[in-house]
Design a protein around this motif. Structure first.
Motif, mmCIF file in Angstrom:
data_model
loop_
_atom_site.group_PDB
_atom_site.id
_atom_site.type_symbol
_atom_site.label_atom_id
_atom_site.label_comp_id
_atom_site.label_asym_id
_atom_site.label_seq_id
_atom_site.Cartn_x
_atom_site.Cartn_y
_atom_site.Cartn_z
ATOM 1 N N GLU A 1 1.804 18.779 80.672
ATOM 2 C CA GLU A 1 3.200 18.542 81.082
ATOM 3 C C GLU A 1 3.585 19.421 82.263
ATOM 4 O O GLU A 1 4.208 18.961 83.226
ATOM 5 N N ARG A 2 3.192 20.697 82.193
ATOM 6 C CA ARG A 2 3.536 21.626 83.257
ATOM 7 C C ARG A 2 2.806 21.289 84.567
ATOM 8 O O ARG A 2 3.376 21.383 85.650
ATOM 9 N N VAL A 3 1.542 20.898 84.452
ATOM 10 C CA VAL A 3 0.786 20.553 85.657
ATOM 11 C C VAL A 3 1.337 19.279 86.285
ATOM 12 O O VAL A 3 1.477 19.173 87.506
ATOM 13 N N GLU A 4 1.672 18.292 85.465
ATOM 14 C CA GLU A 4 2.246 17.040 85.971
ATOM 15 C C GLU A 4 3.576 17.311 86.672
ATOM 16 O O GLU A 4 3.906 16.669 87.674
ATOM 17 N N LYS A 5 4.333 18.268 86.164
ATOM 18 C CA LYS A 5 5.602 18.624 86.792
ATOM 19 C C LYS A 5 5.364 19.204 88.175
ATOM 20 O O LYS A 5 6.118 18.929 89.116
ATOM 21 N N LEU A 6 4.308 19.991 88.297
ATOM 22 C CA LEU A 6 3.960 20.558 89.602
ATOM 23 C C LEU A 6 3.511 19.457 90.560
ATOM 24 O O LEU A 6 3.928 19.423 91.727
ATOM 25 N N VAL A 7 2.680 18.543 90.062
ATOM 26 C CA VAL A 7 2.182 17.434 90.884
ATOM 27 C C VAL A 7 3.325 16.546 91.355
ATOM 28 O O VAL A 7 3.297 16.003 92.465
ATOM 29 N N ALA A 8 4.362 16.419 90.520
ATOM 30 C CA ALA A 8 5.494 15.549 90.843
ATOM 31 C C ALA A 8 6.274 16.014 92.064
ATOM 32 O O ALA A 8 7.060 15.245 92.631
ATOM 33 N N THR A 9 6.063 17.238 92.503
ATOM 34 C CA THR A 9 6.731 17.721 93.718
ATOM 35 C C THR A 9 6.157 17.068 94.966
ATOM 36 O O THR A 9 6.694 17.231 96.063
ATOM 37 N N ASN A 10 5.021 16.362 94.782
ATOM 38 C CA ASN A 10 4.437 15.523 95.843
ATOM 39 C C ASN A 10 4.027 16.319 97.081
ATOM 40 O O ASN A 10 4.226 15.877 98.207
ATOM 41 N N LYS A 11 3.446 17.483 96.863
ATOM 42 C CA LYS A 11 2.944 18.282 97.987
ATOM 43 C C LYS A 11 1.437 18.026 98.103
ATOM 44 O O LYS A 11 0.606 18.798 97.593
ATOM 45 N N VAL A 12 1.084 16.934 98.745
ATOM 46 C CA VAL A 12 -0.309 16.498 98.861
ATOM 47 C C VAL A 12 -0.886 16.981 100.189
ATOM 48 O O VAL A 12 -0.245 16.833 101.234
ATOM 49 N N PRO A 13 -2.087 17.575 100.188
ATOM 50 C CA PRO A 13 -2.677 18.050 101.441
ATOM 51 C C PRO A 13 -3.025 16.889 102.368
ATOM 52 O O PRO A 13 -3.402 15.805 101.914
ATOM 53 N N LEU B 1 -8.186 19.177 105.850
ATOM 54 C CA LEU B 1 -9.038 20.195 105.238
ATOM 55 C C LEU B 1 -8.565 21.606 105.561
ATOM 56 O O LEU B 1 -8.959 22.559 104.888
ATOM 57 N N ASP B 2 -7.724 21.753 106.574
ATOM 58 C CA ASP B 2 -7.172 23.067 106.918
ATOM 59 C C ASP B 2 -6.459 23.675 105.710
ATOM 60 O O ASP B 2 -6.526 24.889 105.483
ATOM 61 N N GLU B 3 -5.767 22.834 104.950
ATOM 62 C CA GLU B 3 -5.012 23.319 103.795
ATOM 63 C C GLU B 3 -5.919 23.712 102.640
ATOM 64 O O GLU B 3 -5.528 24.505 101.777
ATOM 65 N N LEU B 4 -7.131 23.143 102.590
ATOM 66 C CA LEU B 4 -8.069 23.454 101.516
ATOM 67 C C LEU B 4 -8.997 24.602 101.888
ATOM 68 O O LEU B 4 -9.706 25.130 101.012
ATOM 69 N N GLU B 5 -9.032 24.954 103.149
ATOM 70 C CA GLU B 5 -9.958 25.968 103.658
ATOM 71 C C GLU B 5 -9.964 27.232 102.800
ATOM 72 O O GLU B 5 -8.928 27.733 102.366
ATOM 73 N N ALA C 1 -4.074 16.325 94.201
ATOM 74 C CA ALA C 1 -2.726 15.894 93.850
ATOM 75 C C ALA C 1 -1.651 16.886 94.256
ATOM 76 O O ALA C 1 -0.468 16.519 94.359
ATOM 77 N N PHE C 2 -2.041 18.135 94.483
ATOM 78 C CA PHE C 2 -1.068 19.159 94.884
ATOM 79 C C PHE C 2 -1.817 20.278 95.591
ATOM 80 O O PHE C 2 -2.926 20.645 95.214
ATOM 81 N N CYS C 3 -1.193 20.848 96.618
ATOM 82 C CA CYS C 3 -1.794 22.002 97.290
ATOM 83 C C CYS C 3 -0.725 22.754 98.078
ATOM 84 O O CYS C 3 -0.018 22.160 98.892
ATOM 85 N N ASP C 4 -0.605 24.055 97.788
ATOM 86 C CA ASP C 4 0.196 24.921 98.634
ATOM 87 C C ASP C 4 -0.626 26.168 98.922
ATOM 88 O O ASP C 4 -1.847 26.153 98.751
ATOM 89 N N GLU C 5 0.001 27.248 99.336
ATOM 90 C CA GLU C 5 -0.779 28.419 99.738
ATOM 91 C C GLU C 5 -1.436 29.134 98.557
ATOM 92 O O GLU C 5 -2.365 29.925 98.744
ATOM 93 N N VAL D 1 -6.947 22.835 87.831
ATOM 94 C CA VAL D 1 -5.988 23.663 88.545
ATOM 95 C C VAL D 1 -6.700 24.904 89.091
ATOM 96 O O VAL D 1 -7.381 25.618 88.348
ATOM 97 N N TYR D 2 -6.540 25.144 90.391
ATOM 98 C CA TYR D 2 -7.162 26.281 91.056
ATOM 99 C C TYR D 2 -6.095 27.170 91.667
ATOM 100 O O TYR D 2 -5.013 26.703 92.031
ATOM 101 N N THR D 3 -6.422 28.466 91.790
ATOM 102 C CA THR D 3 -5.559 29.390 92.524
ATOM 103 C C THR D 3 -6.414 30.195 93.497
ATOM 104 O O THR D 3 -7.641 30.258 93.356
ATOM 105 N N ARG D 4 -5.775 30.799 94.467
ATOM 106 C CA ARG D 4 -6.486 31.701 95.365
ATOM 107 C C ARG D 4 -6.906 32.931 94.562
ATOM 108 O O ARG D 4 -6.111 33.471 93.784
ATOM 109 N N PRO D 5 -8.145 33.392 94.703
ATOM 110 C CA PRO D 5 -8.626 34.508 93.878
ATOM 111 C C PRO D 5 -7.980 35.836 94.235
ATOM 112 O O PRO D 5 -7.740 36.127 95.412
#
Length: 255
Positions: free
Chosen positions: A33-45, A48-52, A222-226, A240-244
Motif C-alpha cells: 500500500e505504501r509503495v503504491e502510494k509513492l508510485v501514484a505520485t507519477n514521478k517516472v524517470p 538513464l541520467d536519473e538512474l545513474e 515506476a518511480f524515481c527521485d534523488e 524498492v531501492y535507495t541510494r546507499p
C-alpha cells in the motif's frame, strides 16, 4: 520512512514467504500500500541520467527470493512465457521455478542472500546487478554442539546487462554475462574465481528451449527521485531501492 521501516521489519521482504505460511501477510499488504502510494505520485524517470549510479534494495514484494531483481532471473521469468504450457502442477511455471530454486539454495543454512544492489552506467548503457551470497553460514548441529562444521565463504555475484530506457519508464535489458567479485571479510574459493566470466547471453541462445531468443527482459521504473526508486516486473511485483549510505566500489576489470 514507512517504507524503510517496513523493509527492515520484513527483512527486505524475505520474512513473508507464502511457502512457509501467511504470517506477516498483513505487514506485506501494508508495505504494498505504501509503495503504491509513492508510485501514484507519477514521478517516472525519462532518461538513464536519473538512474545513474548505485542503488541498494530495501524492500521487495516478490515471494521466493529477493534475488529476483537481477536481470538474469527477470529473463528466466519472461522466457517461461514462451513455453508451450505456462503452468505446471496448477501453478505458474516461473513461480514454481523460483520456489524450487529458493528451497534448494536457502534451506538448511546452505546459503544466505546479503546485500542486493544495482548500478547504472549511462555512458555505456549498462546495468550491473549485484547480490552478496554467503555459503555455509549456518552449519552447526543443534543441541549436540556449538562450533561451526564448515567455514563460511562466498562473494558478490554480478550480472551485467545492456539497458535502454523507453517510454513510460520501461527499461529494456539484455543479459550479457555473469561474474563475481570478493566481499571484504568473506572468504572466497580462490583468486581464480573472480576472473571467471560466464557468457550468459551467448549460451542462452544455444539452449534449445529458448529457440535462439536473447536473454532479454524488462522492468518498469515506476518511480524515481534523488533517493528512492521503484521497479516493477511483468507480474506487477515491486522492488524498492535507495541510494546507499555506504557506497561500494565495483571493480569490473580485476587483474
Amino acid at each position: 520512512m514507512d517504507i524503510l521501516q517496513l523493509g527492515a521489519a520484513l527483512d527486505r521482504g524475505q520474512a513473508y514467504n507464502p511457502t512457509s505460511g501467511e504470517y506477516y501477510a498483513g505487514t506485506m499488504a501494508r508495505a504494498r500500500e505504501r509503495v503504491e502510494k509513492l508510485v501514484a505520485t507519477n514521478k517516472v524517470p525519462t532518461s538513464l541520467d536519473e538512474l545513474e549510479g548505485e542503488w541498494e534494495l530495501v524492500l521487495s514484494t516478490v515471494p521466493h527470493g529477493i534475488f529476483r531483481s537481477s536481470p538474469f532471473f527477470l529473463a528466466v521469468q519472461e522466457a517461461f512465457q514462451y513455453a508451450e504450457n505456462t503452468t505446471a502442477f496448477g501453478e505458474d511455471k516461473a513461480n514454481l521455478f523460483f520456489k524450487l530454486h529458493e528451497l534448494q539454495t536457502c534451506s538448511w543454512g546452505v546459503s544466505k542472500v546479503g546485500r542486493v544492489a544495482q548500478r547504472f552506467d549511462k555512458s555505456t548503457k549498462m546495468c550491473y546487478s549485484e547480490f552478496d551470497t554467503s555459503i555455509f553460514s549456518l552449519t552447526v548441529i543443534p543441541i549436540l554442539g556449538w562450533f561451526k562444521l564448515l567455514p563460511t565463504f562466498g562473494g558478490c555475484v554480478v550480472t551485467a546487462a545492456s539497458c535502454e530506457l523507453k517510454e513510460d519508464g520501461v527499461l529494456d535489458m539484455e543479459v550479457d554475462y555473469t561474474t563475481s567479485r570478493p566481499v571484504e571479510g568473506l572468504q572466497g574459493l580462490g583468486e581464480w574465481i573472480w576472473k571467471v566470466k560466464v557468457p550468459v547471453g551467448f549460451l542462452w541462445k544455444l539452449l534449445p528451449w529458448n529457440k535462439g531468443r536473447p536473454a532479454s527482459c524488462k522492468a518498469t521504473q515506476a518511480f524515481c527521485d534523488e533517493n528512492f526508486r521503484v521497479a516493477r516486473d511483468i507480474d506487477g511485483e515491486m522492488f524498492v531501492y535507495t541510494r546507499p549510505v555506504v557506497p561500494r566500489p565495483l571493480d569490473l576489470n580485476p587483474k
